[in-house]
Design an enzyme around this catalytic site. Sequence first.
Site, PDB file in Angstrom:
ATOM      1  CG  ASP A  47      -2.111   0.835   1.152  1.00 21.98           C
ATOM      2  OD1 ASP A  47      -2.161   1.696   0.261  1.00 21.98           O
ATOM      3  OD2 ASP A  47      -3.027   0.649   1.973  1.00 21.98           O
ATOM      4  CG  ASP A  48      -0.203   4.902   0.014  1.00 22.75           C
ATOM      5  OD1 ASP A  48      -0.979   4.584  -0.902  1.00 22.75           O
ATOM      6  OD2 ASP A  48      -0.504   5.735   0.899  1.00 22.75           O
ATOM      7  CB  CYS A  99      -6.239   2.885  -2.033  1.00 24.34           C
ATOM      8  SG  CYS A  99      -6.793   1.544  -1.000  1.00 24.34           S
ATOM      9  NE  ARG A 120      -6.068  -1.226  -1.717  1.00 22.37           N
ATOM     10  CZ  ARG A 120      -5.210  -1.796  -0.873  1.00 22.37           C
ATOM     11  NH1 ARG A 120      -5.509  -2.956  -0.309  1.00 22.37           N
ATOM     12  NH2 ARG A 120      -4.068  -1.206  -0.570  1.00 22.37           N
ATOM     13  CE  LYS A 129      -6.553   0.737   2.127  1.00 26.11           C
ATOM     14  NZ  LYS A 129      -5.596   1.832   1.880  1.00 26.11           N
ATOM     15  CG  HIS A 135     -10.210   1.344   0.780  1.00 23.35           C
ATOM     16  ND1 HIS A 135      -9.175   2.218   0.558  1.00 23.35           N
ATOM     17  CD2 HIS A 135     -11.273   2.114   1.114  1.00 23.35           C
ATOM     18  CE1 HIS A 135      -9.577   3.459   0.742  1.00 23.35           C
ATOM     19  NE2 HIS A 135     -10.850   3.429   1.080  1.00 23.35           N
ATOM     20  CG  HIS A 154      -2.263   3.669   3.905  1.00 19.82           C
ATOM     21  ND1 HIS A 154      -2.797   4.489   4.858  1.00 19.82           N
ATOM     22  CD2 HIS A 154      -2.942   3.914   2.763  1.00 19.82           C
ATOM     23  CE1 HIS A 154      -3.779   5.215   4.319  1.00 19.82           C
ATOM     24  NE2 HIS A 154      -3.873   4.891   3.047  1.00 19.82           N
ATOM     25  CG  ASP A 187      -2.250   0.699  -3.196  1.00 17.49           C
ATOM     26  OD1 ASP A 187      -1.118   1.216  -3.132  1.00 17.49           O
ATOM     27  OD2 ASP A 187      -3.136   0.920  -2.345  1.00 17.49           O
ATOM     28  CG  ASN A 188      -1.257   4.281  -4.570  1.00 17.27           C
ATOM     29  OD1 ASN A 188      -2.366   4.014  -4.087  1.00 17.27           O
ATOM     30  ND2 ASN A 188      -0.231   4.604  -3.802  1.00 17.27           N
ATOM     31  CE  LYS A 207      -2.929   7.421  -2.059  1.00 13.46           C
ATOM     32  NZ  LYS A 207      -2.777   7.188  -0.598  1.00 13.46           N
TER      33      LYS A 207
END
Length: 586
Positions: A58-59, A96, A100, A155, A157, A247, A353-354, A396
Amino acid sequence: MMKFVKSGVLGTITGVSALALLAGPNAIAATVQAPVHAAASTKAQAAKRPNVIVILVDDMGFSDIGPYGSEIPTPNLDALAASGVRFTQFYNSARCSPSRASLLTGLYPHEAGVGGLDNVVRPGLGGFQGRIADRAVTIAEVLKPAGYFTGMAGKWHVGAQHGTPPKAVGFDRSMFQKGGTYFPGQPGPGRASVTIDGRQVPTDSPEVGKGEWYASDMLVDWTVRFVDEAKAAGKPFFLYLPLTAVHFPVMAPAEDIAKFKGKYMVGWEQLRRDRFERQKKMGLVAADATLPDVLPEAYDWNSMSAADKQRFDEIMAVYAAAISRMDKAIGTLVADLKARGEFDNTLILFMSDNGGNAESGPDGRTGAAPWGGKDSNVWVGLNWATLQNTPFSFFKHYAEEGGIATPMIASWPAGIDAKVRGTLVREPGHLVDVMPTLAELAGAKYPARFDGHDIRPMSGRSFAGAFEGEPLARNVPIFWEHEGNKAVRDGRWKLVAQLGAPWRLYDMNADRTETRDLAAKHPDIAARMAKQWEDWAASSFVDPWTKKVDGGVVKGRLEGGAAPGPGKGKRAKGKRKRAAQAAGEE
């Protein structure tokens, strides 16, 4: 298994004609044709169907792990890359929830109903449903009828609050938590509990984890538990592991942070050049590639005060510790798979994810001491995010390479041919390619109808052939749209624009780092690709977006020793609230 039923559901969509119909009278079928799906590879036909674990961080930026040029030690990911393959031009969807949704469904975000974060909802059947749309199916829903055990831990989301929690979209078992949850008892809205198979359970319950768990370790423990359940049931498994790391608020155990303090006092500029040189030696970018200039909002490390340099060093130490501890957890996962005799026939995919997250602007954030502890609020900010996204620009939210390029490692000892292990896959790919790849390898059928609804055709193509060294063909472009930022990649060419700005054109074969805009030199190519994007957007539920989101690209206040961030007054409180809303993420 139930999904909310919407009225006026689209009819069956197949091939060119249906996409053109969705696009309206101005659509050109040649630019929205159905993608090619490769025939099952020889090895896929001969080998036992693989287990699958998809790891999503994540991130995390493109260059934050060793196999992509980082100075952060990641020996376990290094080992997976050495025995598997690395993709040099793999893409996510810039944010995010959209990423996903694409990963899980094999559709672009708006097609899947999650064109923005899952708290962005507009009534109707467009791209902002805040949940996985009825016109989509998940990998779990496709692999489960093929005999797979399905589970996820991490996660989610993608619309649990709007009717699509994991158990409603094909997952036998699930444990999900709010993004940025690293420790039990961590303060903050929504972080007091996790959801286990639909039940709310306090984070400090022994059912969640033992003692003062750390998220990366705890989530791997759950994943291994699901492996054991699949083995007991005599089934292959598909497990989705969307990790907390890295994240905001970034956290790590104190002993891990201590290992990295002082290692970043050399500054982001030198470290970025060092990563770039390693990437060139690895062949990730061309030997004659150009490193883009930093954005005007970035700080000059050499002009910073000693106190500010130490502050930024400690911020990045927390981030590096979270990456290192994430890698250690992946090592635990691999060791446990080997102990169970499952590693060789498990396909592990690792991606982000980014791009790196600049949302706190150039100043970054820290919160309460100790930084990285459960009461802190560490955001790395634009300067370190520029390092994390080496060799690219932007972050992002954006469709420039810094926002959408992800590392992607595939490991599968029983299925990746020895001759290609440790090599690079250079053809462009996207998260929408994961569904067709896994459906092919699992011998699963992607449905035209599911649960009484017509299902969109997959938007990607299989990359299974890469495991045997075969070239990967793609007969349609790759597309992006997020918050008005947009792009299209068609072979060597990429057209990209930010909200309200003109299109820019880059030759990605000669200029992967997007330093030379060729739109004026090749207006015909730019016009053709702009039309491709418009036709895709019209056929893919891309709703208009008009509000500019800065994504952290703002002028800071810290350089030269000024106090970082807003103060304690009412006006400052409003600024902090607006900044949090702009981030808008779990």
